[in-house]
Design a protein around this motif. Structure first.
Motif, PDB file in Angstrom:
ATOM      1  N   VAL A  93      66.114 -15.916  40.981  1.00 45.65           N
ATOM      2  CA  VAL A  93      66.331 -16.375  42.360  1.00 45.65           C
ATOM      3  C   VAL A  93      64.999 -16.786  42.994  1.00 45.65           C
ATOM      4  O   VAL A  93      64.874 -17.869  43.589  1.00 45.65           O
ATOM      5  N   GLY A  94      63.988 -15.930  42.875  1.00 46.53           N
ATOM      6  CA  GLY A  94      62.686 -16.229  43.469  1.00 46.53           C
ATOM      7  C   GLY A  94      62.059 -17.490  42.894  1.00 46.53           C
ATOM      8  O   GLY A  94      61.530 -18.334  43.639  1.00 46.53           O
ATOM      9  N   GLU A  95      62.131 -17.645  41.574  1.00 47.34           N
ATOM     10  CA  GLU A  95      61.552 -18.837  40.934  1.00 47.34           C
ATOM     11  C   GLU A  95      62.335 -20.088  41.302  1.00 47.34           C
ATOM     12  O   GLU A  95      61.748 -21.166  41.481  1.00 47.34           O
ATOM     13  N   SER A  96      63.645 -19.971  41.427  1.00 45.95           N
ATOM     14  CA  SER A  96      64.463 -21.128  41.814  1.00 45.95           C
ATOM     15  C   SER A  96      64.140 -21.554  43.241  1.00 45.95           C
ATOM     16  O   SER A  96      64.075 -22.751  43.548  1.00 45.95           O
ATOM     17  N   LEU A  97      63.936 -20.579  44.124  1.00 48.56           N
ATOM     18  CA  LEU A  97      63.562 -20.903  45.508  1.00 48.56           C
ATOM     19  C   LEU A  97      62.237 -21.663  45.561  1.00 48.56           C
ATOM     20  O   LEU A  97      62.078 -22.602  46.340  1.00 48.56           O
ATOM     21  N   GLN A  98      61.305 -21.266  44.727  1.00 42.11           N
ATOM     22  CA  GLN A  98      59.990 -21.920  44.732  1.00 42.11           C
ATOM     23  C   GLN A  98      59.992 -23.239  43.961  1.00 42.11           C
ATOM     24  O   GLN A  98      59.085 -24.059  44.148  1.00 42.11           O
ATOM     25  N   ALA A  99      61.003 -23.408  43.094  1.00 37.92           N
ATOM     26  CA  ALA A  99      61.121 -24.642  42.284  1.00 37.92           C
ATOM     27  C   ALA A  99      59.817 -24.964  41.560  1.00 37.92           C
ATOM     28  O   ALA A  99      59.378 -26.114  41.516  1.00 37.92           O
ATOM     29  N   ARG A 100      59.212 -23.950  40.977  1.00 33.68           N
ATOM     30  CA  ARG A 100      57.943 -24.166  40.267  1.00 33.68           C
ATOM     31  C   ARG A 100      58.155 -24.783  38.883  1.00 33.68           C
ATOM     32  O   ARG A 100      57.234 -25.334  38.299  1.00 33.68           O
ATOM     33  N   PHE A 101      59.370 -24.644  38.363  1.00 36.50           N
ATOM     34  CA  PHE A 101      59.697 -25.245  37.069  1.00 36.50           C
ATOM     35  C   PHE A 101      60.568 -26.482  37.264  1.00 36.50           C
ATOM     36  O   PHE A 101      61.444 -26.495  38.130  1.00 36.50           O
ATOM     37  N   TYR A 102      60.320 -27.509  36.464  1.00 33.92           N
ATOM     38  CA  TYR A 102      61.241 -28.643  36.397  1.00 33.92           C
ATOM     39  C   TYR A 102      62.276 -28.257  35.345  1.00 33.92           C
ATOM     40  O   TYR A 102      62.080 -28.479  34.146  1.00 33.92           O
ATOM     41  N   LEU A 103      63.361 -27.662  35.796  1.00 36.52           N
ATOM     42  CA  LEU A 103      64.257 -26.953  34.886  1.00 36.52           C
ATOM     43  C   LEU A 103      64.995 -27.848  33.905  1.00 36.52           C
ATOM     44  O   LEU A 103      65.449 -27.358  32.863  1.00 36.52           O
ATOM     45  N   GLN A 104      65.113 -29.123  34.201  1.00 42.10           N
ATOM     46  CA  GLN A 104      65.749 -30.027  33.235  1.00 42.10           C
ATOM     47  C   GLN A 104      65.043 -29.943  31.883  1.00 42.10           C
ATOM     48  O   GLN A 104      65.684 -29.960  30.836  1.00 42.10           O
ATOM     49  N   ASP A 105      63.710 -29.857  31.928  1.00 42.90           N
ATOM     50  CA  ASP A 105      62.909 -29.845  30.697  1.00 42.90           C
ATOM     51  C   ASP A 105      62.270 -28.487  30.419  1.00 42.90           C
ATOM     52  O   ASP A 105      61.960 -28.180  29.260  1.00 42.90           O
ATOM     53  N   GLU A 106      62.056 -27.705  31.476  1.00 40.77           N
ATOM     54  CA  GLU A 106      61.256 -26.484  31.310  1.00 40.77           C
ATOM     55  C   GLU A 106      62.093 -25.202  31.335  1.00 40.77           C
ATOM     56  O   GLU A 106      61.571 -24.126  31.630  1.00 40.77           O
ATOM     57  N   TYR A 107      63.370 -25.310  31.011  1.00 39.37           N
ATOM     58  CA  TYR A 107      64.219 -24.107  31.016  1.00 39.37           C
ATOM     59  C   TYR A 107      63.728 -23.062  30.025  1.00 39.37           C
ATOM     60  O   TYR A 107      63.900 -21.858  30.243  1.00 39.37           O
ATOM     61  N   GLY A 108      63.106 -23.498  28.935  1.00 35.83           N
ATOM     62  CA  GLY A 108      62.598 -22.545  27.941  1.00 35.83           C
ATOM     63  C   GLY A 108      61.519 -21.647  28.517  1.00 35.83           C
ATOM     64  O   GLY A 108      61.516 -20.429  28.299  1.00 35.83           O
ATOM     65  N   TYR A 109      60.600 -22.245  29.290  1.00 38.88           N
ATOM     66  CA  TYR A 109      59.540 -21.460  29.941  1.00 38.88           C
ATOM     67  C   TYR A 109      60.136 -20.517  30.998  1.00 38.88           C
ATOM     68  O   TYR A 109      59.679 -19.387  31.163  1.00 38.88           O
ATOM     69  N   PHE A 110      61.131 -21.011  31.691  1.00 35.83           N
ATOM     70  CA  PHE A 110      61.825 -20.223  32.716  1.00 35.83           C
ATOM     71  C   PHE A 110      62.447 -18.976  32.089  1.00 35.83           C
ATOM     72  O   PHE A 110      62.277 -17.850  32.581  1.00 35.83           O
ATOM     73  N   ILE A 111      63.143 -19.161  30.974  1.00 34.58           N
ATOM     74  CA  ILE A 111      63.787 -18.035  30.283  1.00 34.58           C
ATOM     75  C   ILE A 111      62.744 -17.072  29.724  1.00 34.58           C
ATOM     76  O   ILE A 111      62.914 -15.846  29.795  1.00 34.58           O
TER      77      ILE A 111
END
Length: 315
Positions: free
Chosen positions: A172-190
């Protein structure tokens, strides 16, 4: 940022309100009753546990999120005693929690009576306080995890529940900050989420989400391989997969989350709530379809609560 805070709570409410309509209803029954998968707020299916609720209302799952959010907004800090008092007041109003996780109610009853809470409880309801706590500590994942565990342990003293809640708070916190471009960076997010969990089983579920995304798996394959039940790791991981599959399209996220019943039914309101919260956090209120937002019975109240929580979280 305020737009994202409002999006988080509205996304959670919309996902819960739509998902409750078809909770535990198998696909063939959904199609028979609604004509197709659901794409709007609607009256609950007669066999849904939420059949007594009206279109646009939210279930006990969202009430749990709301109680913790209200406490944080009003007390301007994490006040465990206040959260306990809110839980007890809610417990005493039986009409408000007709089908919530029995473990949650048993734990609140024990708190009320001054008894020791039994160890256990790995249902998804137990991890939902992670959403408002993750919002409150959105810039500090360590505090978000510590605060989340303190609240979750009031009702669910189980390492799996604590792990799943920790991952949800950070997400939730990371999504609020949108620090990852999740289309491509979901691996780093996980990978980041993995650093805040301790059980091998939790890491296994998170890795499975990544594997499914890597191979562009279908929603049906994700249900088969992750599950869609009330077990915290199933519901959270399913919601996470659905969110990360199309992170910039909250409408698609919510529709697929609330229709994650599969052939045998599933915990669609919890999956919808979590996926909706993440999609709302990442994209903000304006990207949530207005036709859904305005149909929520408590739309204005939810917006006001998110605004208060945002102002508290800034200080």
């Amino acid at each position: 940022m305020k737009n994202r805070f409002i999006g988080t709570l509205l996304g959670a409410a919309i996902g819960d309100s739509m998902g409750m309509c078809v909770e535990e209803i198998p696909m063939d029954e959904v199609i028979l009753h609604y004509g197709d998968k659901i794409t709007d707020l609607c009256e609950p299916h007669p066999a849904s546990p939420a059949n007594f609720l009206r279109k646009g209302e939210t279930s006990s799952e969202f009430e749990i999120v709301k109680m913790v959010a209200q406490s944080l907004a009003e007390k301007k800090r994490l006040d465990i005693r206040d959260i306990i008092e809110r839980y007890i007041r809610w417990y005493e109003q039986e009409e408000l929690h007709s089908y919530v996780d029995p473990y949650f109610l048993v734990a609140v009853e024990a708190i009320k009576e001054g008894r020791e809470i039994e160890r256990g409880g790995s249902s998804v309801e137990g991890i939902l306080p992670a959403i408002p706590v993750g919002m409150y500590h959105y810039t500090n994942p360590i505090l978000a995890v510590e605060g989340t565990k303190a609240v979750v342990m009031l009702t669910h003293r189980n390492e799996i529940a604590l792990d799943a809640a920790s991952a949800l708070a950070v997400a939730v916190g990371e999504s609020l900050q949108a620090r990852f471009y999740l289309q491509d960076e979901y691996g780093y997010f996980i990978e980041l989420l993995k650093t805040f969990v301790s059980k091998d089983e939790t890491k296994f579920y998170l890795e499975r989400v990544k594997t499914l995304l890597d191979r562009d798996a279908t929603y049906e394959e994700a249900i088969d391989e992750i599950g869609n039940g009330s077990y915290a790791l199933e519901a959270f991981s399913q919601a996470l997969f659905i969110f990360l599959k199309t992170p910039e399209d909250p409408e698609n996220v919510i529709i697929n989350a609330v229709n994650a019943y599969g052939n045998y039914g599933g915990d669609t309101d919890s999956i919808g709530l979590i996926a909706g919260a993440l999609a709302g956090a990442y994209n903000g209120e304006e990207k949530l379809p207005a036709i859904w937002r305005t149909k929520l019975v408590k739309y204005k109240e939810i917006v006001e609560l998110a605004d208060k929580l945002y102002r508290v979280a800034l200080h």
